[in-house]
Structures are given as C-alpha cells and as structure tokens.
Scaffold this active site. Sequence first.
Site, short mmCIF file in Angstrom:
data_model
loop_
_atom_site.label_atom_id
_atom_site.label_comp_id
_atom_site.label_asym_id
_atom_site.label_seq_id
_atom_site.Cartn_x
_atom_site.Cartn_y
_atom_site.Cartn_z
N CYS A 166 0.84 -1.21 0.00
CA CYS A 166 0.00 0.00 0.00
C CYS A 166 0.87 1.25 0.00
O CYS A 166 0.54 2.25 -0.66
CB CYS A 166 -0.92 0.01 1.22
C1 BEZ Z 1 0.51 -4.62 1.83
O1 BEZ Z 1 0.19 -3.50 1.50
O2 BEZ Z 1 1.69 -4.98 1.79
C2 BEZ Z 1 -0.54 -5.61 2.25
C3 BEZ Z 1 -1.63 -5.18 2.97
C4 BEZ Z 1 -2.59 -6.10 3.36
C5 BEZ Z 1 -2.46 -7.43 3.03
C6 BEZ Z 1 -1.38 -7.83 2.26
C7 BEZ Z 1 -0.40 -6.94 1.87
#
Ligand code: BEZ
Length: 217
Positions: free
Chosen positions: A50
Amino acid sequence: MSSSNQTLRLGSTAPDFQSDSSNGPISFHDYIGDSWAILFSHPDDFTPVCTTELGAFAKLEPEFAKRNVKLIGLSANNTDSHKAWIKDIDEVTGSKLSFPIVADPERKVANAYDMIDYQDATNVDNKGLQLTIRSVFVIDPKKKIRTILSYPASTGRNTAEVLRIVDSLQTGDKYRVTTPINWVKGPAVSDEEAKTLFPKFRIIKPYLRLTPLDLEE
Ligand code: BEZ
C-alpha cells in the site's frame, strides 16, 4: 449513502457519501465537481505494498490533474492513522501526497462500493473485520462509473494502466473511437518509422510533425 446491496456496474451512478478524510470532511459528489475522479481503496495503512501504491499515485497526480482527474484514496483506517502514514509515504517514496484518503472504519463506503472480497481470510483487522481490497473506480464528471478494477490485497496495482484507462475513456468520448489492446496515447508512428514511411517528413516540434502526402510515383 446508497444501499450496500445495490449492484454497481459500468454506467451506474457512483454512490454519494459524506465521510471524514485525511484532508477533513468530504462530500464525495461535491468533491468531484466537474472533474473526473479515481476512487481507490487499499487494505491497510502502514503496510508495504500500500505504501508503494499510494506513493506512486501521489507522484502521478500531476498527470491525472492534466486530464482533469481528482484522486481520492480509501481504507478502513481512521484519519489519525492516515495522516501519520502519509508522512511515511512521502518519506519513503519521495512523494508529496495531497489528495484525500477517506477514513472508513465502519466500512460504509466500502460496503456501498463492494470493496470487500470473499476469498482472503488474512485480509482482516485485529477484530476480524474484513479490510478493503485494492479497488479502483473511474468516475466521470456526470458521476457515472466508467471502469471498475478489483485487485487482491497481495497484488499491487499499475498506475500507468489506470492513467491509460483514463486516456482511453477521454479519447473515446471526444472522438467516438475505441482503443485496441495495449493502446497508449501518443504518436502511433515513431519518428524513426515515420522517416522511412514519409521521405519528406519533418519534425517541427516533438508534438507537431509534418509530411506532404505526394507519395504516389
Ligand atoms: C501490503 O500492502 O503490503 C498488504 C496489505 C494487506 C495485506 C497484504 C499486503
């Protein structure tokens, strides 16, 4: 807010909502105004994928602005979390994120836009409540949904593709054309190709190229 069991399709009116955001209270349709909008959700603040995504969207914001497109993010985190995380995003990615990120801890907007999936039992908060997936809604100035993309939490998006979709929709609206696979806005013929196709081809400006069409022998 529209009811959460309304099926959103291309051509549906994007549900309006009032919500808190990292930039203060937002009334969605008023925020869109006469612009286009990209409403996009992410699963959780302070997570790696994210962070890269939001930084990339922030860096591309001038390109979206050139196309009269406003960005607006969303997750189930609260505004304090968003504000603290934006500092990290800017530090890590070199962005200057200025668009609002909606705070949707009660999943009101997420449910209205169906930004929740069936499959990922790991994409939940510490109370077991489902987090949002990586949704993208492209909305036009009439507030109609023109594109819907859904990515799982595990897969980061491609900002260039989102921009390409905007270019395709706007070009299609303007010239009543459709765009083929892998189309990108720009000259269809490279300068090198043009030199071989058109012997008298001249480049006046990078965006202005001329050739006489006295090609018949
Ligand atoms: C991420 O942004 O790395 C992420 C967020 C939630 C679940 C899996 C990955």
